[in-house]
Design a protein around this motif. Structure first.
Motif, PDB file in Angstrom:
ATOM      1  N   ALA A  55       0.818  -1.208   0.000  1.00 18.56           N
ATOM      2  CA  ALA A  55       0.000   0.000   0.000  1.00 18.56           C
ATOM      3  C   ALA A  55       0.853   1.260   0.000  1.00 18.56           C
ATOM      4  N   ALA A  56       2.017   1.201   0.628  1.00 24.65           N
ATOM      5  CA  ALA A  56       2.904   2.362   0.714  1.00 24.65           C
ATOM      6  C   ALA A  56       4.342   1.909   0.494  1.00 24.65           C
ATOM      7  N   GLU A  57       5.226   2.867   0.303  1.00 27.51           N
ATOM      8  CA  GLU A  57       6.634   2.548   0.059  1.00 27.51           C
ATOM      9  C   GLU A  57       7.226   1.769   1.231  1.00 27.51           C
ATOM     10  N   VAL A  58       7.992   0.735   0.911  1.00 27.96           N
ATOM     11  CA  VAL A  58       8.677  -0.078   1.909  1.00 27.96           C
ATOM     12  C   VAL A  58      10.173   0.167   1.736  1.00 27.96           C
ATOM     13  N   VAL A  59      10.858   0.480   2.835  1.00 28.43           N
ATOM     14  CA  VAL A  59      12.292   0.732   2.775  1.00 28.43           C
ATOM     15  C   VAL A  59      13.001  -0.506   2.234  1.00 28.43           C
ATOM     16  N   GLY A  60      13.829  -0.309   1.230  1.00 30.59           N
ATOM     17  CA  GLY A  60      14.547  -1.400   0.594  1.00 30.59           C
ATOM     18  C   GLY A  60      13.831  -1.956  -0.634  1.00 30.59           C
ATOM     19  N   ASP A  61      12.537  -1.702  -0.714  1.00 32.63           N
ATOM     20  CA  ASP A  61      11.740  -2.176  -1.851  1.00 32.63           C
ATOM     21  C   ASP A  61      11.067  -1.003  -2.566  1.00 32.63           C
ATOM     22  N   THR A  66       3.934   0.834  -6.612  1.00 34.55           N
ATOM     23  CA  THR A  66       3.123   1.074  -7.802  1.00 34.55           C
ATOM     24  C   THR A  66       2.847  -0.259  -8.486  1.00 34.55           C
ATOM     25  N   ALA A  67       1.582  -0.626  -8.578  1.00 35.04           N
ATOM     26  CA  ALA A  67       1.189  -1.892  -9.204  1.00 35.04           C
ATOM     27  C   ALA A  67       1.342  -1.776 -10.714  1.00 35.04           C
ATOM     28  N   ILE A  68       2.134  -2.705 -11.306  1.00 30.25           N
ATOM     29  CA  ILE A  68       2.368  -2.634 -12.745  1.00 30.25           C
ATOM     30  C   ILE A  68       2.166  -3.962 -13.457  1.00 30.25           C
ATOM     31  N   ALA A  69       1.842  -5.034 -12.730  1.00 27.59           N
ATOM     32  CA  ALA A  69       1.732  -6.350 -13.369  1.00 27.59           C
ATOM     33  C   ALA A  69       0.884  -7.282 -12.513  1.00 27.59           C
ATOM     34  N   GLN A 107      -7.744  -1.962   2.561  1.00 28.95           N
ATOM     35  CA  GLN A 107      -8.881  -1.052   2.513  1.00 28.95           C
ATOM     36  C   GLN A 107      -9.421  -0.962   1.093  1.00 28.95           C
ATOM     37  N   PRO A 108     -10.738  -0.799   0.935  1.00 24.16           N
ATOM     38  CA  PRO A 108     -11.308  -0.689  -0.415  1.00 24.16           C
ATOM     39  C   PRO A 108     -10.674   0.421  -1.253  1.00 24.16           C
ATOM     40  N   THR A 109     -10.330   1.534  -0.626  1.00 21.21           N
ATOM     41  CA  THR A 109      -9.714   2.632  -1.383  1.00 21.21           C
ATOM     42  C   THR A 109      -8.317   2.259  -1.866  1.00 21.21           C
ATOM     43  N   GLU A 110      -7.582   1.480  -1.070  1.00 24.61           N
ATOM     44  CA  GLU A 110      -6.247   1.029  -1.478  1.00 24.61           C
ATOM     45  C   GLU A 110      -6.345   0.042  -2.635  1.00 24.61           C
ATOM     46  N   ARG A 111      -7.321  -0.852  -2.559  1.00 20.67           N
ATOM     47  CA  ARG A 111      -7.524  -1.808  -3.660  1.00 20.67           C
ATOM     48  C   ARG A 111      -7.932  -1.073  -4.934  1.00 20.67           C
ATOM     49  N   ALA A 112      -8.795  -0.101  -4.792  1.00 20.25           N
ATOM     50  CA  ALA A 112      -9.219   0.684  -5.957  1.00 20.25           C
ATOM     51  C   ALA A 112      -8.034   1.424  -6.574  1.00 20.25           C
ATOM     52  N   ALA A 113      -7.134   1.927  -5.742  1.00 18.32           N
ATOM     53  CA  ALA A 113      -5.946   2.622  -6.245  1.00 18.32           C
ATOM     54  C   ALA A 113      -5.047   1.662  -7.023  1.00 18.32           C
ATOM     55  N   ILE A 115      -6.024  -1.008  -8.629  1.00 19.39           N
ATOM     56  CA  ILE A 115      -6.722  -1.313  -9.881  1.00 19.39           C
ATOM     57  C   ILE A 115      -6.541  -0.182 -10.887  1.00 19.39           C
ATOM     58  N   VAL A 116      -6.534   1.057 -10.420  1.00 22.92           N
ATOM     59  CA  VAL A 116      -6.279   2.206 -11.298  1.00 22.92           C
ATOM     60  C   VAL A 116      -4.844   2.153 -11.823  1.00 22.92           C
ATOM     61  N   GLN A 117      -3.883   1.802 -10.969  1.00 19.14           N
ATOM     62  CA  GLN A 117      -2.491   1.682 -11.406  1.00 19.14           C
ATOM     63  C   GLN A 117      -2.347   0.604 -12.477  1.00 19.14           C
ATOM     64  N   LEU A 118      -3.029  -0.524 -12.297  1.00 17.32           N
ATOM     65  CA  LEU A 118      -2.979  -1.597 -13.302  1.00 17.32           C
ATOM     66  C   LEU A 118      -3.603  -1.131 -14.618  1.00 17.32           C
ATOM     67  N   ALA A 119      -4.693  -0.391 -14.529  1.00 18.12           N
ATOM     68  CA  ALA A 119      -5.364   0.104 -15.736  1.00 18.12           C
ATOM     69  C   ALA A 119      -4.448   1.004 -16.558  1.00 18.12           C
ATOM     70  N   ALA A 120      -3.563   1.731 -15.889  1.00 16.96           N
ATOM     71  CA  ALA A 120      -2.600   2.576 -16.607  1.00 16.96           C
ATOM     72  C   ALA A 120      -1.656   1.737 -17.463  1.00 16.96           C
ATOM     73  N   MET A 121      -1.496   0.463 -17.127  1.00 16.82           N
ATOM     74  CA  MET A 121      -0.652  -0.462 -17.895  1.00 16.82           C
ATOM     75  C   MET A 121      -1.479  -1.225 -18.940  1.00 16.82           C
ATOM     76  N   GLY A 122      -2.774  -0.949 -19.016  1.00 21.05           N
ATOM     77  CA  GLY A 122      -3.650  -1.661 -19.941  1.00 21.05           C
ATOM     78  C   GLY A 122      -4.214  -2.945 -19.358  1.00 21.05           C
ATOM     79  N   LEU A 123      -4.023  -3.150 -18.058  1.00 14.00           N
ATOM     80  CA  LEU A 123      -4.518  -4.342 -17.362  1.00 14.00           C
ATOM     81  C   LEU A 123      -5.807  -3.940 -16.647  1.00 14.00           C
ATOM     82  N   VAL A 124      -6.939  -4.204 -17.258  1.00 11.96           N
ATOM     83  CA  VAL A 124      -8.222  -3.712 -16.778  1.00 11.96           C
ATOM     84  C   VAL A 124      -8.919  -4.805 -15.963  1.00 11.96           C
ATOM     85  N   ALA A 125      -9.290  -4.469 -14.743  1.00 14.15           N
ATOM     86  CA  ALA A 125     -10.009  -5.399 -13.867  1.00 14.15           C
ATOM     87  C   ALA A 125     -11.502  -5.127 -13.991  1.00 14.15           C
TER      88      ALA A 125
END
Length: 129
Positions: A55-61, A66-69, A107-113, A115-125
């Motif tokens: 959901a948020a940046e993890v130190v070292g990772d 950002t969901a891309i795949a 959280q539903p808002t995190e999951r929705a975010a 899904i929006v990130q995936l859609a930017a890659m053309g991966l539509v849920a």
């Protein structure tokens, strides 16, 4: 009579894919996790390895937030980094109920975010029956 439960299959996740030669890639998954089919992944900037997108940046990772795949097969990488097949770009339609998120994406808002990130890659849920 015992109840039989079937594991999810690629058909449960992948509803449309224009050209598998274009949309799929083989990548390295970070060690320490067993990744189920449908895992929503991000890429770690420093190593180029993929992991469940938090959901948020993890130190070292950094970068993986950002969901891309989406992982198209179950992969056990608990003992070491492993390769896996992903949907990396669209056009691809995925069943939203078959997506597997990192535990921090609760959280539903995190999951929705994600899904929006995936859609930017053309991966539509989409909601699938």
């Amino acid at each position: 009579m015992p109840v039989l439960t079937a594991s999810p299959t690629l058909g449960d996740l992948l509803k449309f894919e224009l050209n598998a030669s274009y949309t799929r890639e083989t990548v390295t998954l970070k060690a320490g996790t067993s990744y189920p089919l449908g895992s929503v992944l991000g890429r770690i900037t420093a190593s180029g390895e993929f992991r469940l997108s938090p959901a948020a940046e993890v130190v070292g990772d950094e970068g993986a937030e950002t969901a891309i795949a989406v992982l198209l097969q179950a992969v056990d990488a608990t003992d070491g980094a492993a390769t896996g097949l992903i949907a990396a770009r669209g056009p691809v339609i995925l069943a939203d109920a078959a997506l597997v998120f990192d535990a921090s994406v609760d959280q539903p808002t995190e999951r929705a975010a994600k899904i929006v990130q995936l859609a930017a890659m053309g991966l539509v849920a989409r909601h699938a029956v």
